[in-house]
Design an enzyme around this catalytic site. Sequence first.
Site, mmCIF file in Angstrom:
data_model
loop_
_atom_site.group_PDB
_atom_site.id
_atom_site.type_symbol
_atom_site.label_atom_id
_atom_site.label_comp_id
_atom_site.label_asym_id
_atom_site.label_seq_id
_atom_site.Cartn_x
_atom_site.Cartn_y
_atom_site.Cartn_z
ATOM 1 N N TYR A 31 -29.860 24.921 -10.925
ATOM 2 C CA TYR A 31 -28.666 24.384 -10.269
ATOM 3 C C TYR A 31 -27.917 23.380 -11.134
ATOM 4 O O TYR A 31 -26.959 22.761 -10.689
ATOM 5 C CB TYR A 31 -29.054 23.719 -8.944
ATOM 6 C CG TYR A 31 -30.116 22.645 -9.073
ATOM 7 C CD1 TYR A 31 -29.775 21.332 -9.382
ATOM 8 C CD2 TYR A 31 -31.462 22.948 -8.887
ATOM 9 C CE1 TYR A 31 -30.737 20.351 -9.508
ATOM 10 C CE2 TYR A 31 -32.441 21.977 -9.022
ATOM 11 C CZ TYR A 31 -32.076 20.690 -9.326
ATOM 12 O OH TYR A 31 -33.039 19.716 -9.463
ATOM 13 N N GLY A 32 -28.343 23.213 -12.396
ATOM 14 C CA GLY A 32 -27.725 22.204 -13.240
ATOM 15 C C GLY A 32 -27.387 22.713 -14.627
ATOM 16 O O GLY A 32 -26.662 23.700 -14.784
ATOM 17 N N LEU A 34 -28.875 24.389 -16.779
ATOM 18 C CA LEU A 34 -29.359 25.714 -17.187
ATOM 19 C C LEU A 34 -28.446 26.837 -16.690
ATOM 20 O O LEU A 34 -28.633 27.992 -17.071
ATOM 21 C CB LEU A 34 -30.787 25.949 -16.673
ATOM 22 C CG LEU A 34 -31.886 25.178 -17.397
ATOM 23 C CD1 LEU A 34 -33.186 25.213 -16.594
ATOM 24 C CD2 LEU A 34 -32.110 25.736 -18.796
ATOM 25 N N GLU A 95 -37.109 19.826 -18.659
ATOM 26 C CA GLU A 95 -37.022 19.111 -17.384
ATOM 27 C C GLU A 95 -37.992 17.926 -17.310
ATOM 28 O O GLU A 95 -38.042 17.236 -16.293
ATOM 29 C CB GLU A 95 -37.301 20.076 -16.228
ATOM 30 C CG GLU A 95 -36.382 21.290 -16.193
ATOM 31 C CD GLU A 95 -34.940 20.947 -15.846
ATOM 32 O OE1 GLU A 95 -34.635 19.750 -15.693
ATOM 33 O OE2 GLU A 95 -34.131 21.869 -15.711
#
Length: 208
Positions: A31-32, A34, A95
Amino acid sequence: MVIGPGKQQDGAIMPPIPPAPAEAERLVFVYGTLKRGQPNHHLLASSRFLGLASLTGMQLHDLGPFPMAIPGEGTIHGEVYGVPRATLPALDRLEGVPRLYGRCRRRLDDGRRVWVYLGRPHQVRHSPALPQGHWPAPMLLALLLAFDTLAACGRWQNSRGLARIELGNALGAAAYLSKRKKLLESPAEAPVELYAETDLRRVCAGWR
């Protein structure tokens, strides 16, 4: 009767039964940074894009250069990939698992079970929520931020003391700059500079 490898049945040699193949990939919801068009998408170059998806029971927060989702009320939106197992360690390193994010199993709104990188509530207590569940902001909001950047730069360059610190932090967050230290926070009672002055000057130079 089960015929084992190399056994005869009606005079014929039966070939060995090959073992079931190991699962070659894992489903990962991102959701970011990537996502397609974002700076870390290249890490998914060997992965299969499996479509857009949403995940309910999550709150999305804006940490500046990247977002963080935590369990809560709301829905976040992102993309699903079939990721080779060999790629997962690289994603974990990006992450910061387990220090920054945890890789957790969750069920998407469409029923698929996926891995997703989630943070913890104390990590986002000073970061704005994104109630629409999208990161980065939609184009209209991005345009508003761009318009405000010019004015914010003028105020920041002419300010001193605590006002300069607070304006610089707001400007850095709006421009998605990287913090001087990844987990650095600025408490309201004693604000600290989150972003390097050289980075802030570079942003303002681009809006002249």
